[in-house]
Structures are given as C-alpha cells and as structure tokens.
Design an enzyme around this catalytic site. Structure first.
Site, PDB file in Angstrom:
ATOM      1  N   GLY A 239      39.930  45.909  37.570  1.00 24.20           N
ATOM      2  CA  GLY A 239      39.480  44.539  37.329  1.00 24.20           C
ATOM      3  C   GLY A 239      40.178  43.765  36.235  1.00 24.20           C
ATOM      4  N   PRO A 275      42.908  50.597  37.948  1.00 29.61           N
ATOM      5  CA  PRO A 275      43.585  49.295  37.938  1.00 29.61           C
ATOM      6  C   PRO A 275      44.461  49.105  39.173  1.00 29.61           C
ATOM      7  CG  PRO A 275      44.746  50.811  36.505  1.00 29.61           C
ATOM      8  CD  PRO A 275      43.543  51.557  37.030  1.00 29.61           C
ATOM      9  N   GLY A 276      44.479  47.905  39.700  1.00 32.24           N
ATOM     10  CA  GLY A 276      45.372  47.590  40.816  1.00 32.24           C
ATOM     11  C   GLY A 276      46.283  46.439  40.411  1.00 32.24           C
ATOM     12  N   ARG A 313      46.320  34.473  49.325  1.00 29.28           N
ATOM     13  CA  ARG A 313      45.521  34.186  48.120  1.00 29.28           C
ATOM     14  C   ARG A 313      45.297  32.684  47.876  1.00 29.28           C
ATOM     15  NH1 ARG A 313      45.908  35.390  43.351  1.00 29.28           N
ATOM     16  NH2 ARG A 313      43.820  36.266  43.193  1.00 29.28           N
ATOM     17  N   CYS A 343      49.095  26.628  61.748  1.00 25.75           N
ATOM     18  CA  CYS A 343      48.397  25.412  62.180  1.00 25.75           C
ATOM     19  C   CYS A 343      47.013  25.302  61.575  1.00 25.75           C
ATOM     20  CB  CYS A 343      48.329  25.405  63.701  1.00 25.75           C
ATOM     21  SG  CYS A 343      49.973  25.517  64.384  1.00 25.75           S
ATOM     22  N   GLU A 344      46.956  25.201  60.286  1.00 25.94           N
ATOM     23  CA  GLU A 344      45.702  24.980  59.555  1.00 25.94           C
ATOM     24  C   GLU A 344      46.049  24.201  58.300  1.00 25.94           C
ATOM     25  OE1 GLU A 344      42.668  27.629  59.101  1.00 25.94           O
ATOM     26  OE2 GLU A 344      43.373  29.114  60.537  1.00 25.94           O
TER      27      GLU A 344
HETATM   28  N1  LLP Z   1      38.244  49.641  42.235  1.00 25.10           N
HETATM   29  C1  LLP Z   1      37.443  49.100  43.187  1.00 25.10           C
HETATM   30  C2  LLP Z   1      36.273  49.845  43.629  1.00 25.10           C
HETATM   31  C3  LLP Z   1      37.761  47.850  43.731  1.00 25.10           C
HETATM   32  O1  LLP Z   1      36.976  47.328  44.668  1.00 25.10           O
HETATM   33  C4  LLP Z   1      38.929  47.163  43.291  1.00 25.10           C
HETATM   34  C5  LLP Z   1      39.291  45.861  43.866  1.00 25.10           C
HETATM   35  C6  LLP Z   1      39.724  47.785  42.305  1.00 25.10           C
HETATM   36  C7  LLP Z   1      39.347  49.008  41.791  1.00 25.10           C
HETATM   37  C8  LLP Z   1      40.977  47.154  41.783  1.00 25.10           C
HETATM   38  O2  LLP Z   1      40.729  45.951  41.142  1.00 25.10           O
HETATM   39  P1  LLP Z   1      41.908  45.210  40.344  1.00 25.10           P
HETATM   40  O3  LLP Z   1      42.279  46.083  39.161  1.00 25.10           O
HETATM   41  O4  LLP Z   1      43.052  45.034  41.268  1.00 25.10           O
HETATM   42  O5  LLP Z   1      41.296  43.939  39.943  1.00 25.10           O
HETATM   43  N2  LLP Z   1      42.066  40.311  47.272  1.00 25.10           N
HETATM   44  C9  LLP Z   1      41.536  39.882  45.992  1.00 25.10           C
HETATM   45  C10 LLP Z   1      41.155  41.030  45.107  1.00 25.10           C
HETATM   46  C11 LLP Z   1      40.138  41.977  45.728  1.00 25.10           C
HETATM   47  C12 LLP Z   1      39.782  43.128  44.823  1.00 25.10           C
HETATM   48  C13 LLP Z   1      38.924  44.105  45.529  1.00 25.10           C
HETATM   49  N3  LLP Z   1      38.602  45.270  44.772  1.00 25.10           N
HETATM   50  C14 LLP Z   1      42.564  38.968  45.329  1.00 25.10           C
HETATM   51  O6  LLP Z   1      43.616  38.715  45.897  1.00 25.10           O
HETATM   52  O7  LLP Z   1      42.310  38.481  44.231  1.00 25.10           O
END
Ligand code: LLP
Length: 415
Positions: A239, A275-276, A313, A343-344
């Site tokens: 997050g 983290p992602g 996004r 087409c949107e």
């Molecule tokens: N762990 C869980 C259980 C999650 O659901 C997520 C993200 C993460 C970790 C990783 O979160 P991060 O560190 O990346 O914030 N598509 C959306 C984001 C969706 C996130 C879903 N869950 C966007 O483009 O902002």
C-alpha cells in the site's frame, strides 16, 4: 533513482534512447528499468533490516516473468491472489516457500495447487474460507499455515476503488471474529496459526492510517499471545504510495519502517510486507506515438496509438500520469487532451497537457510500471502491447506484442 532522463533532448531509459526502443519494438510498448526495480527492492530491504523480514512482492502490480525473475534473484518472496500468479512465480524461479496467498474467493483447486506447491502461508479472509481450507488440508493430509486477514476498519484516504480496510469492504474479518477464528484454528490438526495479516489499501500517501492499523493488529497479537497462540509473523500488507506528480509528497520505505519499528520492538516475530506499486511503479513507462492532431470545438486532441485497453488507470481511477514528448523540441507548447483510439470518451490518457508535438511524435506516459500491462485487455480487439526490460545499454523484449492470430486462437465458430 529516476532511470528515465533526457540526454541531448531525447528521453532515455537507463542508457537506451526511447526513440530506438520505439523503432525496434514498435508502439505502444511498456519499458521497465532493471536498475530502478533493484533500487526500490533494496530500499525496502535496507529500511526493514532491523528485523527478520520477508518482502513478498505483490505480483498483481506487474507479473511479467522477467520482473518476477529479477525479484526472485534479489531474494524476494511473493504475494499472490490466484493460481495463475502462483504458476508465474514458479515459472520465474521464485521460491514457493516464500509465497503468501491472499484473496477473498480462492477456489478449491487453487488452494489444492498452493498446498502441493508448499507455499508459506494462506491469508484467510472469512469463516467459510477457513472451513474450506481445513477440509482440503485434511483431505490432502497436508497441514497448512494460515494467517487471518483482519479488517481493522481504518480509512486509508485513498481512491475508494483501492480502499480495502474499511468495515464495509469485502476484505478480511473483524478483530472480534478473528479472535473466534483463531480458536477454531487452534482446535484443528491441519491448520497452523502462523501469522496475522492486514492490507488497508493502495497508494497511501499518509502514514497515519498505517499507524492506526498497526495499533489494532499488534493489540490482537498481544491478546493471542496471552491466549497461548504464539505467531511466527505479522503481515502488514502493501500500500505504500509513490509520487506520480513532481509535487507529490510521499513517505519512503525508511519513514514507513519508522512507523513499524515501535511495534516490532522486543518481539520474536518475523515481519512480512507485500509492496507492489512501491517497487515497480516508478520503474516503468508506456511509449506511444501520436497518430493525429485534431482540434474540435476549441479543444486540441493528441490522438495516440495507446488506449484505455493498454493502460486503464487514467480511465478507471482518473489517475494522473505525467506525459512527456520523447524528443524535446524548441517551439510553442499547446494544451492537448491525449486520447486513444478506443470508442469511449473515457479513453483519455491525460487532459490538458502542455506539449510541443506533431503527428508521428513519440510520447512517454510515466510511472506506468505498476498496474499497467497487468490491467491491459483486448477491448476493441486490440493486441496487448510489447514489454521491454532495459538493463544499462541492453534492452530485452520480455514479452512480444500480441499478434492478430493470438487474438482469436482459442475461438471456435460452431458448424
Ligand atoms: N497486498 C494485498 C492483499 C493487496 O490487495 C494489494 C493490492 C497489495 C498487497 C499491493 O498493494 P500496493 O503495494 O501495490 O499498493 N489497480 C489499482 C491498485 C489495486 C491494488 C490492489 N491490491 C491501481 O492501479 O491503482
């Protein structure tokens, strides 16, 4: 570090010119920087080195095999949400013993596959899932490590679509229910209560919600300890936000670690983080080319060859991404709405962007390394873009652009 810099007025990815990349691989094309991914991973690892830690990179952010392989080599674990992500991690050389499996609706076949693979822990999100988990583990005679994902009812102050820690969200169980469910786990021969888990949302720009969440989670850890349930780890989810605009003030992993530190003090617990975005978000961009310039009712449009199907996004979350011309030219800048061919009217990649461009100019849509390609679709029967990983002077095509044949390879016309 920013791997995307101008040299002689030409945008480079590390040491490779983006114009050369567009020439070699076509557009639209995602470009990732190996050095930037490594740098971000190390930033987490260094900040969290005070405790035993598993950095379980959240695969959903960018699940390219090349990216997963790079992170596996750096020692990462992985946070997955599907059997597909599990297979990707395994194919990329990741260690199944460092996988945590999150998600509210895991299918029985996915649970079985993950048990066979020997993953580290299942993050359980409901009583029903816990019961299914126990019966599958018993039937397969493979004990499972479980964590309950607690929904702490904390507002993460982020976009509502990516808030997950409020009680009205579908995620996790309340603290009260978690207490009951840990008793159920203690009574099972097939389930081991290994940890506690939480994840309150994505793109958090403020540390206070993390603090509130950790207060609740660690209170539960203490309560469990008093009940004789000794956990091995606390999983604080992902997050952490990233800067999208220059002015964004974003906490870094060091500041994040400072919030965690007092909670970990004096405990025999491993920390798990998921983290992602913070690892890959700033490490990628999307290259596209201007097909046409158009003026309509006083608005200027730059119509490009990337669209909402390639990069969702901006359309889905009204997300703002910096857009810049790959060749910086002297000349008057004009305000453009940058739009794609879908087409949107929602197919807008950026509104009112000041650019000096012409037909054929290349544009870079920045900070598209997370939730970019992974959210791409074939809408409007468009082929998904190519992906390139740059390492210094070298560029690897890590995923070919989809072909027309691939678009309908699995379809059948009934006789
Ligand atoms: N762990 C869980 C259980 C999650 O659901 C997520 C993200 C993460 C970790 C990783 O979160 P991060 O560190 O990346 O914030 N598509 C959306 C984001 C969706 C996130 C879903 N869950 C966007 O483009 O902002």
């Amino acid at each position: 570090m920013n791997p995307f810099v101008y040299r002689d007025n030409l945008l480079h990815a590390e040491k490779v010119s983006c114009a050369e990349l567009a020439e070699a691989y076509g557009t639209p094309c995602y470009v990732y920087s190996k050095a930037a991914i490594q740098d971000r991973y190390h930033a987490f690892a260094d900040a969290l080195q005070g405790w035993p830690t598993k950095i379980c990179y959240s695969v959903k952010a960018n699940s390219s095999l090349a990216v997963l392989n790079l992170l596996a080599q750096l020692g990462a674990g992985f946070d997955i949400v599907s059997a597909g992500e599990l297979e990707r991690v395994v194919r990329a050389g990741g260690d199944a013993g460092k996988i945590v499996f999150s998600g509210v609706a895991k299918r029985a076949d996915e649970i079985r596959r993950a048990l066979l693979a020997g993953i580290y822990c299942f993050n359980i999100e409901s009583r029903a899932e816990l019961e299914r988990m126990e019966s599958i583990a018993r039937e397969m005679d493979i004990p499972a490590n479980v964590s309950l994902r607690v929904n702490p009812d904390v507002d993460p102050n982020t976009h509502p679509y990516i808030s997950t820690g409020l009680k009205e969200n579908k995620f996790g169980v309340s603290i009260e229910q978690a207490r009951e469910l840990y008793r159920q786990v203690a009574d099972s021969r097939y389930l081991h209560a290994t940890g506690v888990d939480c994840h309150i949302g994505s793109q958090l720009l403020d540390l206070a919600p993390f603090q509130f969440c950790f207060e609740k989670i660690f209170e539960l850890v203490d309560w469990l300890d008093e009940q004789g349930v000794r956990l091995q780890h606390v999983d604080v989810g992902g997050g952490l936000g990233i800067p999208y605009a220059h002015a964004d003030q974003v906490p870094d992993p060091v500041q994040y670690a400072r919030v965690i530190a007092p909670f970990m003090q004096g405990r025999q617990l491993e920390l798990v983080v998921e983290p992602g975005r913070a690892i890959v978000g700033n490490a990628g961009l999307l290259l596209c080319r201007v097909e046409y310039l158009k003026n309509s009712a006083g608005r200027n449009f730059a119509l490009v060859d990337a669209a909402m199907n390639d990069f969702l996004r901006p359309s889905l979350y009204s997300a703002w991404h910096q857009i810049s011309a790959v060749h910086r030219e002297d000349g008057d800048e004009v305000l453009y709405d940058v739009a794609g061919p879908v087409c949107e009217s929602a197919d807008l990649l950026g509104c009112q962007r000041s650019l000096c461009i012409r037909e054929g100019s290349l544009l870079a849509i920045h900070d598209a390394g997370a939730y970019g390609f992974v959210m791409a679709s074939n809408y409007n029967s468009r082929m998904r873009p190519a992906e390139v990983l740059v390492d210094g002077e070298q560029a690897w095509l890590v995923r070919k652009r989809e072909s027309i044949e691939q678009l309908f390879a699995d379809e059948v016309i009934p006789d």
